[in-house]
Design a protein around this motif. Structure first.
Motif, short mmCIF file in Angstrom:
data_model
loop_
_atom_site.label_atom_id
_atom_site.label_comp_id
_atom_site.label_asym_id
_atom_site.label_seq_id
_atom_site.Cartn_x
_atom_site.Cartn_y
_atom_site.Cartn_z
N TRP A 41 -53.61 20.32 23.49
CA TRP A 41 -52.81 19.63 22.46
C TRP A 41 -51.33 19.61 22.84
N ARG A 42 -50.83 20.71 23.39
CA ARG A 42 -49.41 20.74 23.76
C ARG A 42 -49.10 19.75 24.87
N GLN A 47 -54.25 15.36 18.48
CA GLN A 47 -55.34 16.27 18.09
C GLN A 47 -56.70 15.77 18.56
N GLU A 101 -48.47 14.64 12.50
CA GLU A 101 -49.64 15.47 12.21
C GLU A 101 -49.39 16.94 12.56
N ALA A 102 -48.30 17.18 13.26
CA ALA A 102 -48.02 18.55 13.66
C ALA A 102 -47.24 19.30 12.58
N ALA A 103 -47.38 18.85 11.35
CA ALA A 103 -46.65 19.50 10.25
C ALA A 103 -47.19 20.91 10.01
N TYR A 104 -46.39 21.69 9.38
CA TYR A 104 -46.80 23.07 9.07
C TYR A 104 -48.10 23.09 8.28
N ASP A 105 -48.84 24.13 8.53
CA ASP A 105 -50.01 24.38 7.71
C ASP A 105 -49.49 25.12 6.47
N HIS A 119 -39.18 22.28 12.25
CA HIS A 119 -40.50 22.17 12.91
C HIS A 119 -40.71 20.74 13.40
N VAL A 122 -38.51 19.96 16.40
CA VAL A 122 -39.03 20.54 17.65
C VAL A 122 -40.13 19.64 18.20
N HIS A 123 -41.04 19.24 17.33
CA HIS A 123 -42.16 18.42 17.79
C HIS A 123 -41.71 17.03 18.23
N LEU A 126 -40.19 17.49 21.66
CA LEU A 126 -41.23 17.72 22.68
C LEU A 126 -41.98 16.42 23.00
#
Lengths: 186, 128
Positions: A41-42, A47, A101-105, A119, A122-123, A126
């Protein structure tokens, strides 16, 4: 009692998988799926693609387990190479990275709005990096591989990895310096 | 499995000191950028769990693979038909070859009698 190191037990599990032992395969999935999924994923940033990459890698493991030679290195390095190669596949890199979609859980960590914004920054930062730079950053900073190991995984030399990491860090610093949340933290 | 890059124990120990890092002035332990990455560069936990569940379901749905000994034996199966045909031919030949030639000789009176009786009738055999 004979005690086995993790490497020995992994080699033993892979040997059982080579003999088509489904229970050994299930155990290995349980042990290694987490980091393998996160690495995929990184690098690819999607996903669904990460899931495909990991599935393909595990199915490849089921059929090619006999190719693993424990005398040449750890299972994790061998499997990380399969994941990295598949994630860096040129066809996958044509897709844009999903940042939302990389939001915090939320249920897990209950972040503050500032943390959420940070957050996402950062995403977003990246997502702008080339896949090989993300792969180098992920392998080195997140999975704890050494420079030598990262070089082997990316099929290049240490100098090139150093360059990938330096460029990745510089690009992230430049991007983060433009965002107010990051400026506050720095 | 995620290891702290500044604390690479185990396989990474030794080779990660000093020149192992890309920028020796920025030890990842004290590097805010590395710390920020480790804080934020994670997938949501539910995504991992779902992906793992789907993989396990896919693995369970896979058709049962033939066991290795059958797999290794299967390459010999192609020779089974020709081998059996050859064995049958050899057996037939051996059966006929084992019959003594003398017993098939036309000079055998017993044979002549039975031939005469079956072909020419009992009167011919009486003449003999």
């Amino acid at each position: 009692l004979k005690t086995q190191t993790p490497d020995q037990s992994e080699a033993h599990l892979v040997a059982r998988i080579a003999a088509q032992d489904a229970s050994a395969f299930a155990l290995l999935i349980e042990q290694h799926h987490g980091w393998a999924y996160r690495l995929a994923w990184r690098i690819c940033g999607q996903q669904r693609d990460a899931e495909d990459i990991v599935q393909e890698a595990f199915l490849k493991l089921w059929t090619k387990a006999a190719h693993f030679d424990s005398s040449r290195g750890q299972f994790k390095s061998w499997f990380a190479r399969i994941i990295t190669n598949q994630a860096l596949d040129g066809r996958r890199q044509l897709k844009p990275i999903e940042t939302l979609e990389a939001a915090y859980d939320i249920a897990d960590s209950a972040p503050t709005p500032e943390q959420c914004a940070q957050h996402q920054d950062v995403h977003r930062a990246l997502a702008t990096l080339p896949a090989r730079q993300r792969a180098a950053l992920a392998l080195f900073y997140m999975d704890g591989f050494t420079m030598v190991e990262v070089a082997a995984l990316l099929e290049t030399n240490e100098k090139a990895v150093e360059s990938l990491l330096s460029r990745g860090r510089a690009a992230l610093r430049a991007l983060w310096s433009k965002t107010p949340e990051m400026r506050l933290q720095r | 499995m995620t290891k702290n890059p500044g604390n690479n124990s185990g396989s990474n120990s030794g080779s990660n000191s000093g020149k192992g890092y890309p920028d020796t002035n920025n030890d990842p332990l004290n590097d805010p950028l590395a710390a920020l990455l480790q804080q934020h560069w994670h997938t949501p936990a539910h995504a991992e769990a779902k992906a793992q569940a789907r993989l396990i379901a896919r693995v369970q749905a896979m058709p049962a693979a033939p066991t290795p000994h059958l797999l290794s034996a299967s390459k010999y199966w192609r020779w089974l038909g020709p081998s059996m045909a050859l064995a049958a031919g050899l057996g037939t030949w051996l059966l006929f070859a084992s019959v003594e030639p003398s017993r098939l000789s036309i000079d055998d009176p017993l044979l002549q009698a039975s031939i005469g009786e079956s072909v020419l009738g009992p009167s011919y055999s009486e003449e003999l």
